[in-house]
Design an enzyme around this catalytic site. Structure first.
Site, mmCIF file in Angstrom:
data_model
loop_
_atom_site.group_PDB
_atom_site.id
_atom_site.type_symbol
_atom_site.label_atom_id
_atom_site.label_comp_id
_atom_site.label_asym_id
_atom_site.label_seq_id
_atom_site.Cartn_x
_atom_site.Cartn_y
_atom_site.Cartn_z
ATOM 1 N N ASP A 13 39.502 52.775 47.057
ATOM 2 C CA ASP A 13 38.071 52.825 46.657
ATOM 3 C C ASP A 13 37.190 53.994 46.903
ATOM 4 O OD1 ASP A 13 39.030 50.335 45.343
ATOM 5 O OD2 ASP A 13 38.579 49.300 47.238
ATOM 6 N N LYS A 16 38.464 58.209 43.697
ATOM 7 C CA LYS A 16 39.353 58.759 43.422
ATOM 8 C C LYS A 16 39.595 59.428 41.930
ATOM 9 C CE LYS A 16 42.316 56.369 45.471
ATOM 10 N NZ LYS A 16 41.742 55.447 46.462
ATOM 11 N N ALA A 39 45.880 49.212 42.192
ATOM 12 C CA ALA A 39 44.946 50.369 42.386
ATOM 13 C C ALA A 39 43.866 50.104 41.312
ATOM 14 C CB ALA A 39 45.560 51.679 42.161
ATOM 15 N N GLY A 40 42.900 50.665 41.435
ATOM 16 C CA GLY A 40 41.781 50.806 40.321
ATOM 17 C C GLY A 40 40.969 51.986 40.418
ATOM 18 N N HIS A 41 41.204 52.859 39.354
ATOM 19 C CA HIS A 41 40.413 53.881 39.374
ATOM 20 C C HIS A 41 39.155 53.573 37.965
ATOM 21 C CE1 HIS A 41 42.961 56.156 41.453
ATOM 22 N NE2 HIS A 41 44.038 56.204 40.814
ATOM 23 N N GLN A 223 45.168 53.393 46.784
ATOM 24 C CA GLN A 223 44.633 52.828 47.976
ATOM 25 C C GLN A 223 44.137 53.928 48.744
ATOM 26 O OE1 GLN A 223 48.069 51.679 46.672
ATOM 27 N NE2 GLN A 223 46.491 50.413 45.502
ATOM 28 N N VAL A 298 37.478 46.953 41.332
ATOM 29 C CA VAL A 298 38.056 47.217 39.927
ATOM 30 C C VAL A 298 38.971 46.583 39.584
ATOM 31 C CG1 VAL A 298 38.749 49.178 38.352
ATOM 32 C CG2 VAL A 298 37.280 49.724 39.938
ATOM 33 N N ASP A 303 33.823 41.298 45.810
ATOM 34 C CA ASP A 303 33.077 42.155 46.642
ATOM 35 C C ASP A 303 33.643 42.933 47.635
ATOM 36 O OD1 ASP A 303 30.784 41.364 45.082
ATOM 37 O OD2 ASP A 303 30.218 40.032 46.585
HETATM 38 P P1 IMP Z 1 48.200 44.602 47.910
HETATM 39 O O1 IMP Z 1 48.273 45.935 47.663
HETATM 40 O O2 IMP Z 1 48.075 43.760 46.832
HETATM 41 O O3 IMP Z 1 49.754 44.120 48.721
HETATM 42 O O4 IMP Z 1 47.321 44.173 49.023
HETATM 43 C C1 IMP Z 1 47.183 44.407 50.426
HETATM 44 C C2 IMP Z 1 45.838 44.888 50.744
HETATM 45 O O5 IMP Z 1 45.682 46.339 50.393
HETATM 46 C C3 IMP Z 1 44.901 43.939 50.576
HETATM 47 O O6 IMP Z 1 43.791 44.143 51.585
HETATM 48 C C4 IMP Z 1 44.166 44.540 49.419
HETATM 49 O O7 IMP Z 1 42.793 44.352 49.199
HETATM 50 C C5 IMP Z 1 44.177 46.067 49.665
HETATM 51 N N1 IMP Z 1 44.272 46.831 48.396
HETATM 52 C C6 IMP Z 1 45.154 47.159 47.625
HETATM 53 N N2 IMP Z 1 44.837 48.014 46.455
HETATM 54 C C7 IMP Z 1 43.697 48.310 46.836
HETATM 55 C C8 IMP Z 1 42.899 49.515 46.516
HETATM 56 O O8 IMP Z 1 43.154 50.216 45.343
HETATM 57 N N3 IMP Z 1 41.587 49.448 47.033
HETATM 58 C C9 IMP Z 1 41.533 48.799 48.066
HETATM 59 N N4 IMP Z 1 42.114 48.013 48.590
HETATM 60 C C10 IMP Z 1 43.172 47.743 48.008
#
Ligand code: IMP
Length: 427
Positions: A13, A16, A39-41, A223, A298, A303
């Site tokens: 976050d 990117k 992910a969330g862009h 991530q 996203v 939060d």
């Molecule tokens: P998973 O990727 O859904 O297995 O989650 C594993 C950990 O990675 C958790 O703490 C999520 O909140 C974190 N996480 C996964 N994707 C993102 C992202 O794009 N941004 C921030 N944290 C992420």
């Protein structure tokens, strides 16, 4: 052969999407190499805001070919709804390429993700619940379903049956859930096959040929470094390799082809989900960072946990990724603080520690040692060059650069496409 990797230097976050988008016009291919729709862009183009979860952000630049590499895990229903959402808004998505070797997030992987988290109770990871971990677990256990399997019905049936043999035992006997029938899953997956087919390609060949032709290829990490399965704060991590090496394994492009590795670094720190976070704030400063920075996931709508900048983490990111540059984002969020603390080292069991400890126990005990830098109150969102920034903002950037071990080559001063100060060109 300009191949660039752009990745998160903290816990994800970092902004990117904006950084990728900045390069959009001059990039021929944007490749996602790991992760999935966790992910969330957020990309802002003009007055339009796009939230992408699975698709590479290059999908918004008409001249660019977006690629989903073999290292990505693909939820076909999310893929198709993201594509149709963009099509409805007039975005042409026909250039998208998807590796036939990418693994598919099946409905049972999503179920297993959710029930496992529930079962873990207070020890849960706080996953996004999108089936990411279980899909990578199936890949490593060699019972995964790949995109190419959608085009051989008998193989698909056999593979789904094999995967469900064990999973149904777990679901029914341990988690007290109903068994999932293979036929149901196969039918659902086959329902997506024809719609996805036009995008499926030998992306390894396409990308290597593109590099031979001197095309610009940008690898876009999901991530962040500290969420890497090998180099992050295990077990509070995602199940793939967002770090630079992942760009190679997740795309089939060799390390000798990578010319630049850019770490996206937020001017403060955030994290979602569980796990250690030394500079986390539980006071009104944390609340203010969350509010001003719009720190809400996203993908999950959760939060984000917020805290001051952590230079120990930034140095670690420089090392494990071999970073050549940083893109510092969201500097504008810090406008208005009289003083800004920056974590320069940790105190662990009474000792000063300059580098990220390799031991999970030590990291859990790490307390931040802060240096305080003077803040600024002037609006910086219109700044076009480094010298347009107030002196204290310049000094903040310079201090971060010195502590983090790589040059800061761009600075984000607002969410818009043009609210970026370029110091050194990435290309
Ligand atoms: P998973 O990727 O859904 O297995 O989650 C594993 C950990 O990675 C958790 O703490 C999520 O909140 C974190 N996480 C996964 N994707 C993102 C992202 O794009 N941004 C921030 N944290 C992420």
């Amino acid at each position: 052969m300009p191949a660039l990797v752009l990745l998160g230097a903290q816990w994800g976050d970092e902004g990117k999407g904006k950084a990728t988008d900045l390069l959009g016009g001059s990039v021929d291919y944007v490749v996602r190499y790991q992760g999935g729709n966790n992910a969330g862009h957020t990309v802002v183009v003009g007055d339009q805001k796009y939230a992408l979860h699975l698709l590479p952000s290059g999908i918004l630049s008409p001249e660019c070919t977006p690629v989903i590499g073999n290292g990505v895990v693909v939820d076909p229903s999310v893929l198709l709804s993201e594509l149709s959402g963009l099509n409805e808004r007039g975005v042409d998505t026909s250039k998208l390429l998807i590796s036939g070797n990418a693994h598919i997030i099946t409905p049972y992987n999503v179920t297993v993700d959710k029930v496992t988290e529930r079962f873990l109770g207070k020890r849960k990871i706080g996953t996004t619940g999108r089936g990411i971990g279980p899909t990578y677990a199936d890949k490593i256990n060699r019972v995964g379903i790949r995109v190419q399997d959608l085009y051989d019905e008998s193989i698909l049936q056999q593979k789904v049956e094999a995967a469900l043999d064990v999973k149904n035992q777990l679901l029914t006997k341990l988690y007290n859930r109903r068994a999932i029938t293979a036929d149901q899953v196969v039918e659902e997956l086959l329902g997506y096959a024809e719609q996805i087919k036009p995008y499926v390609a030998d992306t390894v060949l396409v990308l290597n040929q593109a590099l031979e032709e001197d095309k610009v290829v940008l690898f876009e990490g999901g991530q962040g470094t500290l969420l890497d399965i090998d180099h992050g704060t295990y077990p509070f991590v995602t199940s793939s390799n967002p770090t630079a090496g992942g760009a190679c394994t997740g795309s089939g492009v060799g390390p000798t082809k990578i010319s630049r590795v850019i770490g996206i670094l937020k001017a403060y720190t955030t994290r979602v989900g569980a796990g250690p976070f030394p500079t986390e704030l539980f006071d009104e400063d944390g609340e203010a960072l969350r509010r001003i920075g719009g720190e809400r996931g996203v993908t999950t709508g959760r939060d984000r946990r917020c805290g001051w900048f952590d230079a120990v983490i930034a140095r670690y990111a420089t090392r494990v990724n071999g970073l050549t540059d940083f893109f510092l984002t969201k500097l504008d969020v810090l406008t208005g603080w009289e003083e800004i603390p920056v974590c320069v080292a940790y105190e662990i069991d009474g000792k000063r520690v300059e580098e990220l400890p390799y031991s999970q126990t030590d990291f859990h005990h790490a307390k931040p040692i802060y240096e305080t830098l003077p803040g600024w109150s002037e609006d910086i969102t219109k700044a076009k060059s480094f010298s347009d920034l107030p002196k204290n903002a310049q000094n903040y950037v310079k201090a971060l650069e010195e502590m983090s071990g790589a040059p800061i080559s761009a600075i984000g001063v607002g969410p818009g496409r043009d609210e970026t100060i370029e110091i050194n060109s990435f290309l």
